[in-house]
Write an enzyme that holds these catalytic residues in place. Sequence first.
Site, short mmCIF file in Angstrom:
data_model
loop_
_atom_site.label_atom_id
_atom_site.label_comp_id
_atom_site.label_asym_id
_atom_site.label_seq_id
_atom_site.Cartn_x
_atom_site.Cartn_y
_atom_site.Cartn_z
N GLU A 49 14.75 39.44 -4.97
CA GLU A 49 13.94 40.88 -5.15
C GLU A 49 12.80 40.17 -4.27
OE1 GLU A 49 12.69 41.74 -9.11
OE2 GLU A 49 14.71 42.35 -9.72
N ASP A 60 2.27 45.02 -12.56
CA ASP A 60 2.18 43.37 -12.34
C ASP A 60 1.21 42.82 -13.30
OD1 ASP A 60 4.50 43.76 -10.63
OD2 ASP A 60 3.12 44.09 -8.76
#
EC number: 4.2.1.20
Length: 263
Positions: A49, A60
Amino acid sequence: MTRIDDTFARLKDEGKKAFVTYVMAGDPDAARALSIVKGLPAAGVDIIELGMPFTDPMADGETIQLAGQRALESGMTLEKFLQFVRDFRAGDDTTPIVMMGYYNPIYSRGVDRFIAEAKEAGIDGMIIVDLPPEEDEELCIPAQAAGLNFIRLATPTTDAKRLPKVLQNTSGFVYYVSITGITGTAEASAVDVAPEVARIKESTDLPIIVGFGVKTPETAEAVAGVADGTVVGSAIVQKIADGQSTEDVLAFVKSLADGAHRA
């Protein structure tokens, strides 16, 4: 069949679980990031990824946010991200790459243009965390028509009513978020994850890969043992932030991969 589909078919034949890593493109700079990413397959990584930095990364935690800031400060753009993938592909035509990011840079570039460039560069799939299933016409359906997997997140709060909608146009694999919250916070628990993976498997034949909160080889092994594989991101990104050498970062990745592959 994409590289992602081929990888899961191979792993199934080998009786192995998948080990997936997340690294931010351009962190701390393009050259260093590329040297790390090029070393991931030899360290045991099955799928990469690759984060595309964005100024407002709502999913995040602090570790990934700071990585994105470093990447942006080093000059990473969507154009350079695509070239980063091309540079990796020059030496590796088999390891799947999943772009993980946000929709705004893609929208700004133009969806049709981006899909064509992503396919040409060697991207195999996308995780675009701020595009819900209700917006599938925007990017998901065109991307899949072009042969790119579109991978969706399921979470502990994805209930029986919501799950069919999440799975509707998902391909490649389902990314199960093991904790409620952002990346890099709580530790994942295989005991908690197992029934959730089983629940999702009742509704799809796609592999279920578990991420968020996997930080050690032991946790990677335990979590992979109750799913089809596991993802590690923040723990690796933190090693990069700490200034560890490429060799030390990859040695840590190998320890995680060995754990997941023991499952």
